[in-house]
Design an enzyme around this catalytic site. Structure first.
Site, PDB file in Angstrom:
ATOM      1  N   HIS A  28      63.813  68.727  59.225  1.00 36.02           N
ATOM      2  CA  HIS A  28      63.172  67.413  59.352  1.00 36.02           C
ATOM      3  C   HIS A  28      64.095  66.508  60.168  1.00 36.02           C
ATOM      4  O   HIS A  28      65.220  66.222  59.744  1.00 36.02           O
ATOM      5  CB  HIS A  28      62.939  66.800  57.972  1.00 36.02           C
ATOM      6  CG  HIS A  28      62.027  67.617  57.120  1.00 36.02           C
ATOM      7  ND1 HIS A  28      60.666  67.406  57.086  1.00 36.02           N
ATOM      8  CD2 HIS A  28      62.280  68.653  56.282  1.00 36.02           C
ATOM      9  CE1 HIS A  28      60.116  68.276  56.264  1.00 36.02           C
ATOM     10  NE2 HIS A  28      61.065  69.049  55.756  1.00 36.02           N
ATOM     11  N   ASP A  43      66.839  72.111  56.329  1.00 37.99           N
ATOM     12  CA  ASP A  43      65.937  71.116  55.752  1.00 37.99           C
ATOM     13  C   ASP A  43      66.294  69.697  56.192  1.00 37.99           C
ATOM     14  O   ASP A  43      65.816  69.224  57.209  1.00 37.99           O
ATOM     15  CB  ASP A  43      65.935  71.242  54.228  1.00 37.99           C
ATOM     16  CG  ASP A  43      64.693  70.665  53.566  1.00 37.99           C
ATOM     17  OD1 ASP A  43      63.796  70.191  54.278  1.00 37.99           O
ATOM     18  OD2 ASP A  43      64.622  70.667  52.329  1.00 37.99           O
ATOM     19  N   GLU A  95      57.995  74.555  46.358  1.00 37.66           N
ATOM     20  CA  GLU A  95      59.355  74.057  46.167  1.00 37.66           C
ATOM     21  C   GLU A  95      59.445  73.491  44.744  1.00 37.66           C
ATOM     22  O   GLU A  95      60.149  74.033  43.894  1.00 37.66           O
ATOM     23  CB  GLU A  95      59.691  72.992  47.196  1.00 37.66           C
ATOM     24  CG  GLU A  95      61.086  72.399  47.029  1.00 37.66           C
ATOM     25  CD  GLU A  95      61.351  71.220  47.965  1.00 37.66           C
ATOM     26  OE1 GLU A  95      62.531  70.871  48.123  1.00 37.66           O
ATOM     27  OE2 GLU A  95      60.378  70.646  48.522  1.00 37.66           O
ATOM     28  N   HIS A 139      54.658  72.999  53.541  1.00 42.95           N
ATOM     29  CA  HIS A 139      55.583  73.052  52.414  1.00 42.95           C
ATOM     30  C   HIS A 139      54.782  73.411  51.157  1.00 42.95           C
ATOM     31  O   HIS A 139      53.757  72.785  50.871  1.00 42.95           O
ATOM     32  CB  HIS A 139      56.238  71.694  52.186  1.00 42.95           C
ATOM     33  CG  HIS A 139      57.295  71.336  53.191  1.00 42.95           C
ATOM     34  ND1 HIS A 139      57.071  71.355  54.541  1.00 42.95           N
ATOM     35  CD2 HIS A 139      58.593  70.953  53.009  1.00 42.95           C
ATOM     36  CE1 HIS A 139      58.182  70.985  55.163  1.00 42.95           C
ATOM     37  NE2 HIS A 139      59.112  70.737  54.258  1.00 42.95           N
ATOM     38  N   HIS A 144      63.068  75.158  59.803  1.00 42.72           N
ATOM     39  CA  HIS A 144      62.721  74.174  58.763  1.00 42.72           C
ATOM     40  C   HIS A 144      63.762  73.064  58.827  1.00 42.72           C
ATOM     41  O   HIS A 144      64.790  73.108  58.168  1.00 42.72           O
ATOM     42  CB  HIS A 144      62.709  74.855  57.394  1.00 42.72           C
ATOM     43  CG  HIS A 144      62.232  73.976  56.276  1.00 42.72           C
ATOM     44  ND1 HIS A 144      61.640  74.485  55.144  1.00 42.72           N
ATOM     45  CD2 HIS A 144      62.249  72.628  56.091  1.00 42.72           C
ATOM     46  CE1 HIS A 144      61.331  73.504  54.314  1.00 42.72           C
ATOM     47  NE2 HIS A 144      61.700  72.362  54.881  1.00 42.72           N
TER      48      HIS A 144
END
Length: 346
Positions: free
Chosen positions: A19, A278, A200, A197, A17
């Site tokens: 980005h 992340d 969250e 996703h 995970h």
């Protein structure tokens, strides 16, 4: 006994995970902006770094998209990706699965091919020079409409040999997975692996939609799934991985402090959970930092840490042979730590 940070560094692991736009460190953002003649609303690296303070996901996204605007040429995407891969290699990451947001760039007139070519050149370089394998996952921006996602999928299909999967990210509130049911159906039919996703900032129901409507094989974040006991039972029964990001959750105020993070409860419930970074440039920690911070805050034993590292390989998109090879490398590292008396649980 070896300190926890050294122990974590010695364990081979995967990161699932991540980005790539979220690895843009202020120094590199400023350098690329100057090279491309793009003004940033910050006078210095320090001023930009000071802007990396957020009250919620949306405040983070506002800064995130502003900084992503400096990325124009394939060279920029290569440098961005290569900087992350070198950092991951130093953390003993053996495999990484990288999200990218093409709509963030194509909306500014950057060609889809420029983005993919720059990222993939770095991924190939890391495989050849560092032995670091990877998969690339395209994320649709959920705050945009599904028609735009369909257009992005059209551009992605010719790159099916380089893009392994599709995901869903950006502002979760008010943008349920069901909004993208049709484009995910098309993506699955084209051979892309679906992930999403969910849970969250959104409710447990969003996790259920991602599983049942999008047919996601992995849930990114998923914290709020714990609010629904039936959903937790399904996650455990189906062994659906959750790619949890502790420092991200802290920075975005998803949790008040790491001591209240749900990771330990997830492990106790038998949820298939992994640890990831992340958007590490913005959230103050790469993958090893996340392992150490959450293990210290929750009192995780070293056996738990090893399980998380193993989960990272088992939850990856690699084939079974490559998973077995990497799990074997992890077993060798653990045996070495045990023999050298570097093992011990708190």
């Amino acid at each position: 006994m070896t300190d926890l940070a050294t122990f974590v560094r010695r364990l081979p692991k995967a990161e699932l995970h991540l980005h790539i736009e979220g690895t843009l460190e202020p120094e590199l953002a400023v350098a690329i902006a100057r090279r491309n003649g793009i003004p940033l609303p910050y006078r210095s690296v320090d001023e930009l770094r000071a802007a990396y303070r957020f009250a919620d996901l949306q405040e983070f996204l506002d800064v995130y998209y502003a900084c992503a605007g400096v990325l124009i040429e394939a060279r920029d995407f290569y440098e961005l990706t290569w900087a992350y891969l070198k950092r991951a290699h130093a953390d003993n990451v053996r495999h990484t699965e990288i999200f990218f947001d093409p709509q963030t760039h194509t909306a500014r007139g950057v060609p889809f091919t420029t983005v993919v070519d720059g990222i993939c050149r770095a991924l190939d370089h890391a495989r050849d020079k560092l032995g670091l394998t990877s998969r690339l996952i395209l994320c649709f921006l959920r705050h945009l409409d599904e028609a735009e996602a369909h257009s992005t999928l059209d551009e992605a299909i010719p790159y099916r040999d380089r893009i392994a999967g599709v995901g869903l990210d950006s502002s979760e509130r008010g943008n349920p997975p069901s909004k993208f049911a049709e484009v995910f159906r098309r993506a699955r039919e084209a051979g892309f692996v679906p992930v999403a996703h969910a849970g969250e900032e959104g409710p447990a129901e969003y996790v259920r939609e991602a599983l049942h409507i999008l047919k996601a094989v992995r849930i990114d974040h998923g914290n709020n799934a714990l609010d629904d006991t039936d959903l937790v039972a399904e996650l455990v029964r189906r062994r659906i991985p959750l790619t949890v990001c502790p420092l991200s959750n802290l920075k975005l105020c998803i949790v008040d402090d790491l001591a209240s993070h749900p990771l330990k409860r997830m492990l106790e419930l038998g949820v298939f959970v992994t640890v990831n970074s992340d958007d590490p440039a913005y959230f103050g920690g790469y993958v090893n930092d996340n392992y150490v911070a959450v293990a210290e805050a929750l009192g995780l034993g070293r056996t738990d840490v090893v399980q998380l590292a193993r989960n990272s390989f088992d939850a990856s998109l690699l084939d079974d042979a490559d998973k077995a090879r990497l799990v074997g490398e992890l077993s060798v590292a653990v045996s070495s730590l045990e023999r050298s008396e570097d093992w011990g649980d708190p």
